[in-house]
Design a protein around this motif. Structure first.
Motif, PDB file in Angstrom:
ATOM      1  N   GLU A  10       0.823  -1.196   0.000  1.00 52.37           N
ATOM      2  CA  GLU A  10       0.000   0.000   0.000  1.00 52.37           C
ATOM      3  C   GLU A  10       0.863   1.254   0.000  1.00 52.37           C
ATOM      4  O   GLU A  10       2.020   1.226   0.396  1.00 52.37           O
ATOM      5  CB  GLU A  10      -0.869   0.040   1.265  1.00 52.37           C
ATOM      6  CG  GLU A  10      -1.854  -1.078   1.379  1.00 52.37           C
ATOM      7  CD  GLU A  10      -2.631  -1.005   2.692  1.00 52.37           C
ATOM      8  OE1 GLU A  10      -2.304  -0.159   3.552  1.00 52.37           O
ATOM      9  OE2 GLU A  10      -3.568  -1.799   2.847  1.00 52.37           O
ATOM     10  N   LEU A  11       0.252   2.340  -0.392  1.00 56.84           N
ATOM     11  CA  LEU A  11       0.833   3.669  -0.279  1.00 56.84           C
ATOM     12  C   LEU A  11       0.165   4.303   0.930  1.00 56.84           C
ATOM     13  O   LEU A  11      -1.065   4.402   0.977  1.00 56.84           O
ATOM     14  CB  LEU A  11       0.548   4.482  -1.543  1.00 56.84           C
ATOM     15  CG  LEU A  11       1.318   5.758  -1.749  1.00 56.84           C
ATOM     16  CD1 LEU A  11       2.825   5.495  -1.806  1.00 56.84           C
ATOM     17  CD2 LEU A  11       0.872   6.448  -3.020  1.00 56.84           C
ATOM     18  N   ARG A  12       0.968   4.702   1.937  1.00 56.67           N
ATOM     19  CA  ARG A  12       0.402   5.187   3.189  1.00 56.67           C
ATOM     20  C   ARG A  12       0.969   6.561   3.546  1.00 56.67           C
ATOM     21  O   ARG A  12       2.144   6.831   3.314  1.00 56.67           O
ATOM     22  CB  ARG A  12       0.744   4.222   4.319  1.00 56.67           C
ATOM     23  CG  ARG A  12       0.191   2.831   4.129  1.00 56.67           C
ATOM     24  CD  ARG A  12       0.652   1.902   5.209  1.00 56.67           C
ATOM     25  NE  ARG A  12       0.032   0.588   5.073  1.00 56.67           N
ATOM     26  CZ  ARG A  12       0.363  -0.448   5.814  1.00 56.67           C
ATOM     27  NH1 ARG A  12       1.290  -0.348   6.751  1.00 56.67           N
ATOM     28  NH2 ARG A  12      -0.244  -1.600   5.626  1.00 56.67           N
ATOM     29  N   PRO A  13       0.142   7.411   4.171  1.00 55.23           N
ATOM     30  CA  PRO A  13       0.672   8.692   4.651  1.00 55.23           C
ATOM     31  C   PRO A  13       1.520   8.452   5.898  1.00 55.23           C
ATOM     32  O   PRO A  13       1.205   7.580   6.709  1.00 55.23           O
ATOM     33  CB  PRO A  13      -0.580   9.495   4.975  1.00 55.23           C
ATOM     34  CG  PRO A  13      -1.628   8.476   5.260  1.00 55.23           C
ATOM     35  CD  PRO A  13      -1.293   7.281   4.404  1.00 55.23           C
ATOM     36  N   LEU A  14       2.586   9.216   6.046  1.00 55.96           N
ATOM     37  CA  LEU A  14       3.461   9.078   7.204  1.00 55.96           C
ATOM     38  C   LEU A  14       2.793   9.604   8.474  1.00 55.96           C
ATOM     39  O   LEU A  14       3.083   9.136   9.571  1.00 55.96           O
ATOM     40  CB  LEU A  14       4.777   9.823   6.949  1.00 55.96           C
ATOM     41  CG  LEU A  14       5.923   9.532   7.896  1.00 55.96           C
ATOM     42  CD1 LEU A  14       6.292   8.063   7.880  1.00 55.96           C
ATOM     43  CD2 LEU A  14       7.128  10.372   7.548  1.00 55.96           C
ATOM     44  N   VAL A  15       1.895  10.584   8.334  1.00 53.36           N
ATOM     45  CA  VAL A  15       1.168  11.162   9.470  1.00 53.36           C
ATOM     46  C   VAL A  15      -0.328  11.140   9.179  1.00 53.36           C
ATOM     47  O   VAL A  15      -0.739  11.200   8.021  1.00 53.36           O
ATOM     48  CB  VAL A  15       1.645  12.610   9.760  1.00 53.36           C
ATOM     49  CG1 VAL A  15       3.083  12.627  10.248  1.00 53.36           C
ATOM     50  CG2 VAL A  15       1.496  13.492   8.536  1.00 53.36           C
ATOM     51  N   PRO A  16      -1.163  11.078  10.214  1.00 57.89           N
ATOM     52  CA  PRO A  16      -2.611  10.966   9.978  1.00 57.89           C
ATOM     53  C   PRO A  16      -3.258  12.221   9.395  1.00 57.89           C
ATOM     54  O   PRO A  16      -4.347  12.125   8.829  1.00 57.89           O
ATOM     55  CB  PRO A  16      -3.185  10.645  11.355  1.00 57.89           C
ATOM     56  CG  PRO A  16      -2.137  11.016  12.328  1.00 57.89           C
ATOM     57  CD  PRO A  16      -0.827  10.935  11.626  1.00 57.89           C
ATOM     58  N   HIS A  17      -2.642  13.380   9.504  1.00 53.10           N
ATOM     59  CA  HIS A  17      -3.264  14.588   8.955  1.00 53.10           C
ATOM     60  C   HIS A  17      -2.887  14.846   7.495  1.00 53.10           C
ATOM     61  O   HIS A  17      -3.184  15.903   6.962  1.00 53.10           O
ATOM     62  CB  HIS A  17      -2.966  15.823   9.829  1.00 53.10           C
ATOM     63  CG  HIS A  17      -1.529  16.079  10.076  1.00 53.10           C
ATOM     64  ND1 HIS A  17      -0.849  15.523  11.140  1.00 53.10           N
ATOM     65  CD2 HIS A  17      -0.628  16.825   9.415  1.00 53.10           C
ATOM     66  CE1 HIS A  17       0.406  15.920  11.107  1.00 53.10           C
ATOM     67  NE2 HIS A  17       0.568  16.709  10.078  1.00 53.10           N
ATOM     68  N   LEU A  18      -2.264  13.867   6.846  1.00 54.02           N
ATOM     69  CA  LEU A  18      -1.986  13.930   5.408  1.00 54.02           C
ATOM     70  C   LEU A  18      -2.938  12.973   4.702  1.00 54.02           C
ATOM     71  O   LEU A  18      -2.984  11.787   5.025  1.00 54.02           O
ATOM     72  CB  LEU A  18      -0.533  13.552   5.114  1.00 54.02           C
ATOM     73  CG  LEU A  18      -0.133  13.466   3.646  1.00 54.02           C
ATOM     74  CD1 LEU A  18      -0.285  14.823   2.964  1.00 54.02           C
ATOM     75  CD2 LEU A  18       1.300  12.962   3.517  1.00 54.02           C
TER      76      LEU A  18
END
Length: 142
Positions: A10-18
């Motif tokens: 998967e492609l995941r954001p490093l932080v939840p607000h992204l």
């Protein structure tokens, strides 16, 4: 016993607000706005630091542009982190502030000015053992 099928990377954001879009140009920072006083924050909120309200809060897409509020140049870093680099707080256009790194400019004080315009971009920064890619945001002079 049947073998477990491996999940697709998967492609995941490093932080939840992204929030990641279909392309890196569609990525954005998500935030909250206090419905009582209109103050904007990065990420979700349960309490407003300005009016002391516990909401309600509305989810919003934050601006990808802003101004340099404060910065420091880091000369010593942990292993695998290239130094020097610029750590900064950006005041986003329309409200909200974010901690980030500024790239695309040599990390020297004379190259930075408080209030300078900056623009967000995202890029893949790491990959885990399962093949998942992690995307982070950074800012560059506008």
């Amino acid at each position: 016993m049947a073998e477990a099928t491996a999940a697709a990377p998967e492609l995941r954001p490093l932080v939840p607000h992204l929030t990641l879009g279909e392309t890196r140009e569609q990525d954005y920072l998500n935030g909250s706005v206090c419905k009582n006083c209109g103050t904007r924050y990065v990420g979700p909120r349960l309490f407003c630091g300005k009016c002391s309200s516990d909401g309600p809060f509305e989810k919003v897409q934050l601006a990808s542009t802003g101004e340099l509020y404060v910065f420091t140049i880091i000369h010593q870093a942990t292993p695998y982190v290239q130094a020097p680099y610029i750590a900064a707080i950006i005041d986003l256009d329309g409200g909200g502030s974010v901690n980030t790194n500024i790239v695309g400019v040599e990390p020297k004080p004379e190259n930075l000015k408080f209030g300078m315009k900056v623009k967000m971009f995202t890029e893949k920064v790491s990959e885990d053992r399962e093949g998942n890619s992690y995307v982070a945001y950074r800012f560059t002079p506008a």
